[in-house]
Design a protein around this motif. Structure first.
Motif, PDB file in Angstrom:
ATOM      1  N   UNK A 239       0.835  -1.204   0.000  1.00 33.32           N
ATOM      2  CA  UNK A 239       0.000   0.000   0.000  1.00 33.32           C
ATOM      3  C   UNK A 239       0.871   1.256   0.000  1.00 33.32           C
ATOM      4  N   UNK A 240       1.940   1.254   0.782  1.00 38.45           N
ATOM      5  CA  UNK A 240       2.857   2.386   0.801  1.00 38.45           C
ATOM      6  C   UNK A 240       3.450   2.629  -0.576  1.00 38.45           C
ATOM      7  N   UNK A 241       3.879   1.564  -1.233  1.00 36.78           N
ATOM      8  CA  UNK A 241       4.455   1.715  -2.572  1.00 36.78           C
ATOM      9  C   UNK A 241       3.429   2.283  -3.543  1.00 36.78           C
ATOM     10  N   UNK A 242       2.201   1.775  -3.483  1.00 35.64           N
ATOM     11  CA  UNK A 242       1.151   2.264  -4.380  1.00 35.64           C
ATOM     12  C   UNK A 242       0.846   3.731  -4.099  1.00 35.64           C
TER      13      UNK A 242
ATOM     14  N   UNK B 284      -1.819  11.257   1.956  1.00 33.64           N
ATOM     15  CA  UNK B 284      -1.892  10.505   0.702  1.00 33.64           C
ATOM     16  C   UNK B 284      -0.794   9.453   0.577  1.00 33.64           C
ATOM     17  N   UNK B 285       0.248   9.583   1.391  1.00 37.00           N
ATOM     18  CA  UNK B 285       1.312   8.571   1.410  1.00 37.00           C
ATOM     19  C   UNK B 285       1.081   7.535   2.494  1.00 37.00           C
ATOM     20  N   UNK B 286       0.829   8.013   3.711  1.00 37.36           N
ATOM     21  CA  UNK B 286       0.809   7.125   4.875  1.00 37.36           C
ATOM     22  C   UNK B 286      -0.587   6.790   5.377  1.00 37.36           C
ATOM     23  N   UNK B 287      -1.616   7.435   4.830  1.00 36.64           N
ATOM     24  CA  UNK B 287      -2.964   7.241   5.341  1.00 36.64           C
ATOM     25  C   UNK B 287      -3.254   8.192   6.485  1.00 36.64           C
ATOM     26  N   UNK B 288      -4.464   8.182   6.950  1.00 40.22           N
ATOM     27  CA  UNK B 288      -4.853   9.082   8.038  1.00 40.22           C
ATOM     28  C   UNK B 288      -4.170   8.662   9.334  1.00 40.22           C
TER      29      UNK B 288
END
Length: 231
Positions: free
Chosen positions: A3-6, A219-223
């Motif tokens: 998910x981080x890569x995406x 947008x990178x790490x999530x909330x």
């Protein structure tokens, strides 16, 4: 970490698309990953995916990550207001500071920056909308503070930074970022090359108005969970 890569790939695509949309060259906008509350393991994974610049807001948390990641060639940015009793570790440990809004803090950072290190890169934070809840110098006071900071020997004034009021109205986003760019252009100080502006919800408007560095966290790490008791 898939998910981080995406997420990183998606943000990089957004930046590139924004550059193309306004005719700017590829790579003219740098990505600062705002990694507050994220563990060192996540930063290490992001580094492995090519991310080199990370922004932190909480000093103690940041120092722990810096120690854990000392084997990596990371550029560390401190974001946000700075208390007088925290200037020394910031001066000693960081490459960039976004958030200068008082000459006293800038003077302490300059005095405490080790001679063995290159001058500390700094941006002045501008409260572009005059919000009572936001840190930053008023637009009318930017020039006086900028000229004073530019004369400090162990700092390198790079430009301006802002966190405008959140809005989904694209015209209002553009107006706030345009105002910051115009402030920078009017300063007339040699070597200013940085507009630190734009976050997850408004990076396209920021790039269109001249951002050279966008600060992206969600947008990178999530909330993130709401932080309590951090310093």
């Amino acid at each position: 970490m898939l998910e981080l890569e995406a997420n990183l790939q998606a943000v990089r695509r957004r930046i590139r698309a924004a550059e193309q949309a306004c005719g700017r060259p590829e790579g003219s906008v740098r990505l600062l990953a705002v990694s507050k509350t994220q563990p060192a393991t996540v930063l290490r994974a992001a580094y492995g995916l090519g991310q080199r610049e990370f922004g932190e807001n909480y000093l103690q948390e940041a120092m722990e990550k810096q120690d854990a990641l000392a084997d990596l060639d990371i550029l560390w940015h401190f974001i946000g207001p700075i208390q007088s009793n925290k200037t020394r570790p910031i001066a000693e440990r960081f490459d960039w500071v976004h958030g200068i809004d008082r000459l006293k803090i800038a003077q302490r950072l300059s005095d405490q920056r080790p001679e063995s290190m290159t001058p500390l890169n700094v941006c002045i934070q501008v409260n572009i909308g005059g919000e009572s809840t936001k840190s930053g110098v008023a637009p009318a006071d930017v020039a006086g503070l900028a000229h004073a900071v530019a004369g400090l020997p162990r700092l390198r004034l790079r430009g301006l930074m802002t966190i405008p009021a959140p809005t989904a109205e694209v015209g209002a986003q553009h107006a706030a970022f345009r105002r910051l760019r115009e402030l920078l252009e009017r300063l007339g100080i040699p070597g200013l090359d940085t507009l630190s502006m734009g976050m997850s919800n408004d990076l396209e408007a920021a790039v269109a108005e001249g951002a050279t560095l966008v600060r992206i966290g969600t947008s990178i790490f999530g909330r993130r969970p709401r932080a309590k008791g951090r310093a």
